[in-house]
Design a protein around this motif. Structure first.
Motif, short mmCIF file in Angstrom:
data_model
loop_
_atom_site.label_atom_id
_atom_site.label_comp_id
_atom_site.label_asym_id
_atom_site.label_seq_id
_atom_site.Cartn_x
_atom_site.Cartn_y
_atom_site.Cartn_z
N TYR A 88 0.83 -1.20 0.00
CA TYR A 88 0.00 0.00 0.00
C TYR A 88 0.86 1.25 0.00
N ALA A 89 0.37 2.28 -0.65
CA ALA A 89 1.06 3.57 -0.67
C ALA A 89 0.64 4.43 0.52
N CYS A 90 -0.61 4.26 0.99
CA CYS A 90 -1.12 5.08 2.08
C CYS A 90 -2.40 4.45 2.63
N ALA A 91 -2.84 4.98 3.78
CA ALA A 91 -4.08 4.47 4.38
C ALA A 91 -4.83 5.58 5.09
N PHE A 92 -6.15 5.43 5.13
CA PHE A 92 -7.03 6.28 5.93
C PHE A 92 -7.83 5.34 6.84
N ALA A 93 -7.85 5.67 8.12
CA ALA A 93 -8.63 4.89 9.09
C ALA A 93 -9.55 5.85 9.84
N GLY A 94 -10.83 5.74 9.59
CA GLY A 94 -11.82 6.57 10.26
C GLY A 94 -12.38 5.86 11.48
#
Length: 178
Positions: A88-94
């Motif tokens: 993965y290049a990046c992640a968002f965790a809400g």
């Protein structure tokens, strides 16, 4: 359908979006539901979808794959970016579930009762603390190597801010930029 406006926006910007139904997803019968592996193999299910897309669609750039999720999906985003950073290049965790044993300490007993059956974890946090630790992103904070954004709030009806803050504090202790 709750998040469809966000999916439409991502697609309109040129992103390719997959929404895997990992093991344990509801709506597919009791057997599929009981295959749940909360914090375990469901992470590999999502990674398998990522790998399938990269391997089978030339339009997917393997160096530009990100992962997004909210609540339980936020936990899956965290587990994937922490444990499989090369994918993965990046992640968002809400408002991500971040510490499973802690989570079970503040939710109602009927929620906690889902974990000890043999088709699930098979034990309580007191009986198998190492297993619950293995399923909790908070214990992988030291592995962060890629861009991560965490969003939370103090009034979520499901994931307590105090749980998300445990993840934030773990990343800070490890001096991670997020």
């Amino acid at each position: 359908t709750y998040w469809m406006h966000l999916i439409r926006e991502l697609v309109a910007q040129g992103y390719i979006v997959t929404m895997p139904e990992y093991r344990g997803s509801i709506g597919y019968g009791q057997g599929y539901y009981e295959a749940i592996d909360y914090g375990g193999l469901e992470n590999e299910d999502v990674l398998a979808v990522r790998n399938y897309m990269v391997d089978n669609y030339s339009v997917v750039d393997s160096a530009r794959v990100g992962i997004i999720g909210w609540s339980h999906g936020g936990m899956i985003s965290l587990m994937n970016i922490l444990r499989y950073p090369d994918s993965y290049a990046c992640a968002f965790a809400g408002v991500p579930v971040s510490d499973v044993a802690y989570r079970l300490s503040y939710l109602t007993p009927d929620y906690a009762d889902n974990f000890p059956p043999s088709y699930h974890v098979g034990a309580t946090p007191a009986e198998a603390p190492e297993e619950y630790a293995r399923r909790s992103p908070v214990n992988y904070a030291q592995l962060l190597r890629k861009p991560l954004k965490i969003a939370t709030c103090v009034n979520d009806n499901d994931v307590s801010w105090t749980e998300v803050n445990r993840m934030i504090e773990a990343l800070k202790r490890e001096k991670k930029d997020f």
